[in-house]
Motif scaffolding. Structure first.
Motif, PDB file in Angstrom:
ATOM      1  N   PHE A  37       0.817  -1.214   0.000  1.00 56.95           N
ATOM      2  CA  PHE A  37       0.000   0.000   0.000  1.00 56.95           C
ATOM      3  C   PHE A  37       0.855   1.270   0.000  1.00 56.95           C
ATOM      4  CE2 PHE A  37      -3.736  -2.167   2.413  1.00 56.95           C
ATOM      5  CZ  PHE A  37      -4.052  -2.860   1.257  1.00 56.95           C
ATOM      6  N   LEU A  41       4.653   5.699  -1.818  1.00 57.38           N
ATOM      7  CA  LEU A  41       3.443   6.519  -1.927  1.00 57.38           C
ATOM      8  C   LEU A  41       3.768   8.009  -1.800  1.00 57.38           C
ATOM      9  CD1 LEU A  41       0.303   6.354  -2.173  1.00 57.38           C
ATOM     10  CD2 LEU A  41       0.230   6.460   0.321  1.00 57.38           C
ATOM     11  N   LEU A  99      -4.526   6.338  -1.495  1.00 57.40           N
ATOM     12  CA  LEU A  99      -4.532   4.905  -1.786  1.00 57.40           C
ATOM     13  C   LEU A  99      -5.495   4.640  -2.946  1.00 57.40           C
ATOM     14  CD1 LEU A  99      -4.431   3.270   1.753  1.00 57.40           C
ATOM     15  CD2 LEU A  99      -2.582   3.500   0.089  1.00 57.40           C
ATOM     16  N   ARG A 103      -3.563   0.370  -5.974  1.00 61.50           N
ATOM     17  CA  ARG A 103      -2.783  -0.084  -4.817  1.00 61.50           C
ATOM     18  C   ARG A 103      -3.569  -1.044  -3.936  1.00 61.50           C
ATOM     19  NH1 ARG A 103       2.100   2.238  -3.031  1.00 61.50           N
ATOM     20  NH2 ARG A 103       2.850   3.873  -4.439  1.00 61.50           N
TER      21      ARG A 103
END
Length: 199
Positions: A37, A41, A99, A103
């Motif tokens: 996740f 990011l 997210l 993902r």
């Protein structure tokens, strides 16, 4: 009557200073999903830093501080932690806009397991630091989850876990949980999972 021995553990509410440790617990409890996740990011931040900021310290998150209980030893050092709540809060929690479906798609086929947990008290994340395992800390955390469930008037507890970890499955069975449903692995979801429930 002589003095009773002091309990080796204390359980308390989480505080903001716990956020880095709770992020570590979340990564352990996630069996690699948190890295999927959150890796990359936010440039320059590790998954643990992102989890602490965007999950633990974010009030609308289902992993917010208010939903954690922390287990410490006699020296107030963190041994492990528990993130649990009524399952209805899971669905009501604010999603993280960073997210994307790309993902999180690895979890798409677990939603049927999550749906079966509706109406229960849900153990979302529970973990003990590896160097502190084997001395009853996990049992103490699970007993706390049961106390919170009863305090909330729940007669059923649930959790979802991955069935590759046989030691963990044995621990949940020892705590009185039984498998209710399972989901096999496949190409997009390279693990199999089960939902455990306890009445």
């Amino acid at each position: 009557m002589g003095d009773q021995p002091a309990t080796p553990y204390a359980i308390r509410d989480a505080v903001p200073d716990d956020a880095p440790d709770l992020a570590r617990v979340a990564i352990m409890a996630g069996h690699g999903l948190m890295d999927i996740f959150y890796e990359g990011l936010i440039p320059g931040q590790t998954p643990a830093q992102i989890i602490a900021e965007r999950r633990v310290l974010r009030p609308g998150s289902f992993a917010a501080l208010a939903r954690w209980r922390v287990l410490t030893d006699g020296n107030r050092r963190l041994l492990g932690a528990l993130n649990s709540f009524p399952h209805d809060l899971f669905e009501a929690a604010e999603p993280d806009p960073l997210l994307t479906p790309e993902r999180t798609s690895i979890l798409d086929n677990l939603m049927d397991l999550e749906a079966s947990a509706k109406g229960s008290y849900y153990v979302n994340m529970i973990a003990v630091l590896p160097e502190r395992r084997g001395a009853g800390a996990g049992l103490a955390l699970m007993a706390e989850a049961e106390r919170l469930a009863r305090q909330g008037g729940f007669t059923r507890m649930s959790l979802v876990t991955f069935d590759a970890d046989h030691t963990l499955l044995a621990f949940y069975r020892r705590c009185g949980f039984e498998i209710r449903f399972g989901h096999p692995s496949h190409r997009r979801q390279p693990f199999s999972a089960v939902i455990y429930e306890r009445y």
